[in-house]
Scaffold this active site. Sequence first.
Site, PDB file in Angstrom:
ATOM      1  N   LYS A 159      10.409  75.870  86.495  1.00 23.94           N
ATOM      2  CA  LYS A 159      11.641  75.575  85.755  1.00 23.94           C
ATOM      3  C   LYS A 159      11.333  75.729  84.281  1.00 23.94           C
ATOM      4  CE  LYS A 159      15.886  74.339  86.662  1.00 23.94           C
ATOM      5  NZ  LYS A 159      16.640  74.552  87.926  1.00 23.94           N
TER       6      LYS A 159
ATOM      7  N   ASP B 247      20.703  77.820  84.843  1.00 23.44           N
ATOM      8  CA  ASP B 247      20.852  76.417  85.270  1.00 23.44           C
ATOM      9  C   ASP B 247      21.867  75.845  84.268  1.00 23.44           C
ATOM     10  OD1 ASP B 247      19.451  74.285  87.164  1.00 23.44           O
ATOM     11  OD2 ASP B 247      19.692  73.279  85.248  1.00 23.44           O
TER      12      ASP B 247
HETATM   13  P1  NDP Z   1      26.761  74.404  84.117  1.00 26.63           P
HETATM   14  O1  NDP Z   1      26.171  74.322  82.766  1.00 26.63           O
HETATM   15  O2  NDP Z   1      27.511  75.609  84.509  1.00 26.63           O
HETATM   16  O3  NDP Z   1      27.714  73.153  84.368  1.00 26.63           O
HETATM   17  C1  NDP Z   1      27.225  71.873  84.251  1.00 26.63           C
HETATM   18  C2  NDP Z   1      28.373  70.912  84.414  1.00 26.63           C
HETATM   19  O4  NDP Z   1      27.850  69.597  84.539  1.00 26.63           O
HETATM   20  C3  NDP Z   1      29.303  70.886  83.224  1.00 26.63           C
HETATM   21  O5  NDP Z   1      30.585  70.549  83.635  1.00 26.63           O
HETATM   22  C4  NDP Z   1      28.680  69.796  82.368  1.00 26.63           C
HETATM   23  O6  NDP Z   1      29.570  69.165  81.461  1.00 26.63           O
HETATM   24  C5  NDP Z   1      28.245  68.813  83.419  1.00 26.63           C
HETATM   25  N1  NDP Z   1      27.085  68.070  82.898  1.00 26.63           N
HETATM   26  C6  NDP Z   1      25.924  68.579  82.454  1.00 26.63           C
HETATM   27  N2  NDP Z   1      25.126  67.605  82.007  1.00 26.63           N
HETATM   28  C7  NDP Z   1      25.823  66.462  82.166  1.00 26.63           C
HETATM   29  C8  NDP Z   1      25.530  65.125  81.913  1.00 26.63           C
HETATM   30  N3  NDP Z   1      24.360  64.754  81.372  1.00 26.63           N
HETATM   31  N4  NDP Z   1      26.474  64.204  82.235  1.00 26.63           N
HETATM   32  C9  NDP Z   1      27.664  64.569  82.783  1.00 26.63           C
HETATM   33  N5  NDP Z   1      27.995  65.842  83.035  1.00 26.63           N
HETATM   34  C10 NDP Z   1      27.074  66.773  82.750  1.00 26.63           C
HETATM   35  O7  NDP Z   1      25.542  74.128  85.125  1.00 26.63           O
HETATM   36  P2  NDP Z   1      25.456  74.451  86.676  1.00 26.63           P
HETATM   37  O8  NDP Z   1      26.779  74.303  87.309  1.00 26.63           O
HETATM   38  O9  NDP Z   1      24.690  75.696  86.837  1.00 26.63           O
HETATM   39  O10 NDP Z   1      24.494  73.265  87.176  1.00 26.63           O
HETATM   40  C11 NDP Z   1      24.993  72.032  87.666  1.00 26.63           C
HETATM   41  C12 NDP Z   1      23.916  71.360  88.501  1.00 26.63           C
HETATM   42  O11 NDP Z   1      23.567  72.206  89.601  1.00 26.63           O
HETATM   43  C13 NDP Z   1      22.604  71.065  87.790  1.00 26.63           C
HETATM   44  O12 NDP Z   1      22.035  69.898  88.329  1.00 26.63           O
HETATM   45  C14 NDP Z   1      21.733  72.259  88.173  1.00 26.63           C
HETATM   46  O13 NDP Z   1      20.365  71.965  88.057  1.00 26.63           O
HETATM   47  C15 NDP Z   1      22.159  72.450  89.608  1.00 26.63           C
HETATM   48  N6  NDP Z   1      21.910  73.758  90.207  1.00 26.63           N
HETATM   49  C16 NDP Z   1      22.375  74.892  89.634  1.00 26.63           C
HETATM   50  C17 NDP Z   1      22.163  76.119  90.253  1.00 26.63           C
HETATM   51  C18 NDP Z   1      22.739  77.381  89.719  1.00 26.63           C
HETATM   52  O14 NDP Z   1      22.602  78.392  90.392  1.00 26.63           O
HETATM   53  N7  NDP Z   1      23.376  77.395  88.571  1.00 26.63           N
HETATM   54  C19 NDP Z   1      21.393  76.199  91.494  1.00 26.63           C
HETATM   55  C20 NDP Z   1      21.017  74.931  92.049  1.00 26.63           C
HETATM   56  C21 NDP Z   1      21.263  73.770  91.400  1.00 26.63           C
HETATM   57  P3  NDP Z   1      29.469  69.438  79.871  1.00 26.63           P
HETATM   58  O15 NDP Z   1      30.146  70.731  79.668  1.00 26.63           O
HETATM   59  O16 NDP Z   1      30.165  68.272  79.264  1.00 26.63           O
HETATM   60  O17 NDP Z   1      27.992  69.468  79.550  1.00 26.63           O
HETATM   61  O1  2IT Z   2      18.069  74.700  90.525  1.00 26.69           O
HETATM   62  C1  2IT Z   2      18.142  75.863  90.943  1.00 26.69           C
HETATM   63  O2  2IT Z   2      17.826  76.166  92.099  1.00 26.69           O
HETATM   64  C2  2IT Z   2      18.615  76.895  90.024  1.00 26.69           C
HETATM   65  N1  2IT Z   2      18.982  76.587  88.915  1.00 26.69           N
HETATM   66  C3  2IT Z   2      18.616  78.342  90.448  1.00 26.69           C
HETATM   67  C4  2IT Z   2      17.266  78.951  90.254  1.00 26.69           C
HETATM   68  C5  2IT Z   2      17.185  80.429  90.494  1.00 26.69           C
HETATM   69  O3  2IT Z   2      16.090  80.963  90.277  1.00 26.69           O
HETATM   70  O4  2IT Z   2      18.168  81.066  90.877  1.00 26.69           O
END
Ligand code: NDP
Ligand code: 2IT
Length: 474
Positions: A153, A193
């Site tokens: 990461k 992420d």
């Molecule tokens: P984005 O940046 O696209 O969206 C994140 C969302 O979560 C936003 O709405 C954001 O709000 C909110 N958020 C972030 N931090 C906080 C916080 N501290 N408190 C409250 N709300 C928060 O990220 P992703 O959708 O990609 O990721 C969301 C989750 O999914 C994370 O835990 C990530 O690690 C996990 N994940 C993502 C993957 C991917 O492919 N993208 C794969 C697997 C897991 P705001 O705009 O206010 O910050």
């Molecule tokens: O938490 C996760 O699995 C991710 N943010 C996606 C990682 C990736 O390499 O696609």
Amino acid sequence: MRISKKSTNFAAAKNVELNSQFIMDKQTQMYVDAFMADLIKKNPGEQEFHQAVREVVESVAPMIMAYPYLREQKIMERIVEPERVIMFRVPWMDDQGEVQINRGYRVQMNSAIGPYKGGIRFHASVNLSIMKFLAFEQTFKNALTTLPMGGAKGGSDFSPRGKSDAEVMRFCQSFMTELQRHIGADTDVPAGDIGVGGREIGYMFGQYKRLRDEFTGTLTGKGQLWGGSLMRPEATGYGACYFAEAMLATRGESFEGKKVCISGAGNVAQFAAQKAMRLGAKVLTLSDSDGFIYDPEGLTEEKMAYVFELKNVRRGRIKEYVTKYPQAQYFAGERPWKIACDIAMPCATQNEIEKADAENLIKNGCFCVTEGANMPSTPEAIAVFQGAKILYSPGKASNAGGVATSGLEMTQNSMRLKWTAEEVDARLRTIMADIHAACLKYGTEEDGYINYVKGANIAGFMKVANSMVEQGLV
Ligand code: NDP
Ligand code: 2IT
């Protein structure tokens, strides 16, 4: 084949049918406590990392007690020690001409089963503990995908929120100027992420290519015009819904007609909402770090199109939803878990469901929690879910569709071709079904309750552990 608890040798253990006969006794608990005391002493203040490690150690300790080779080889001690941690200065200039300094990270946790693989997070809260917990979780998640990917990461305490495109580009270029020397298509393949989407991946890829003079699949989540896989944007949210479908099916249920609460409004939340809705559910909530919206009529295709435009084009805040759709309510400074639902999908960030939230969800009839985010439920919340015997899946199982599809992007890049959306989606469905089967195999308890935490941790751990043993002391 099933072997007895007394079997200790590695060759036998590799093919063993492991199941819930491996339970926590007093001696095992002592092992966990001693291990955690040592880890906390060695890694002071890294609370998220401690939390993630404790969950895995508690699940796999019975295996470690049963198989001396795991202890002799100090697999657990090795697995919590990152193979490499890179921390670096990221200087950049803002639009006012002022110098800004952020800190960059890449934690290369484990390469036993493939090149390091994992996302990059840009958020003000990023620190070493958060990077290490995410890299640790990624190691087991990637093992579960069935694809050959190690765990990593990276990220920075830089927040793209409120920054201009030009500022984001300068930051990404500076970040990649250092990171590029540590990554590569067969070494370490970052992706997105929190705070890192298509725009940031584009700027980072451009700088990588310029500095290294090579066009390779070193990043995933790339644009569709230049090597990105179809379905990668959808994959995490869709994959979480496919996993939830499998969970629901164990109780003869489906999404049809169910009320769903989703947190977050970013990449994962958007596509989880879209898929859940298309599977017949009524999606009631979305959120960001300022608050949540509750639409009692549920999301529709038209409302989703609005959310995509609001969040991904205008980069607006979720509260604007209620201006456009006045039947919805906005709750400033709150999380969605007080709204009654059947299924909860936390898709924002770590520790966003605390004990009281979990109790609220259960009280209001929720019987399935499928994590889209990484470690969104606190240990106390997980205890509430499991104590109530509801369906509960940890992110490392149910959000693995994102990195799995990143793996499929790597495959396509290596073959220099592009699969159709249908082909990628079909592979994603198969992978999620396989992960669910692994959880069932290793997590089904004597009373029939499926402990997805235990199942995912044991399945992921044993694959990585046995790969490490086979590769010697490295
Ligand atoms: P984005 O940046 O696209 O969206 C994140 C969302 O979560 C936003 O709405 C954001 O709000 C909110 N958020 C972030 N931090 C906080 C916080 N501290 N408190 C409250 N709300 C928060 O990220 P992703 O959708 O990609 O990721 C969301 C989750 O999914 C994370 O835990 C990530 O690690 C996990 N994940 C993502 C993957 C991917 O492919 N993208 C794969 C697997 C897991 P705001 O705009 O206010 O910050
Ligand atoms: O938490 C996760 O699995 C991710 N943010 C996606 C990682 C990736 O390499 O696609």
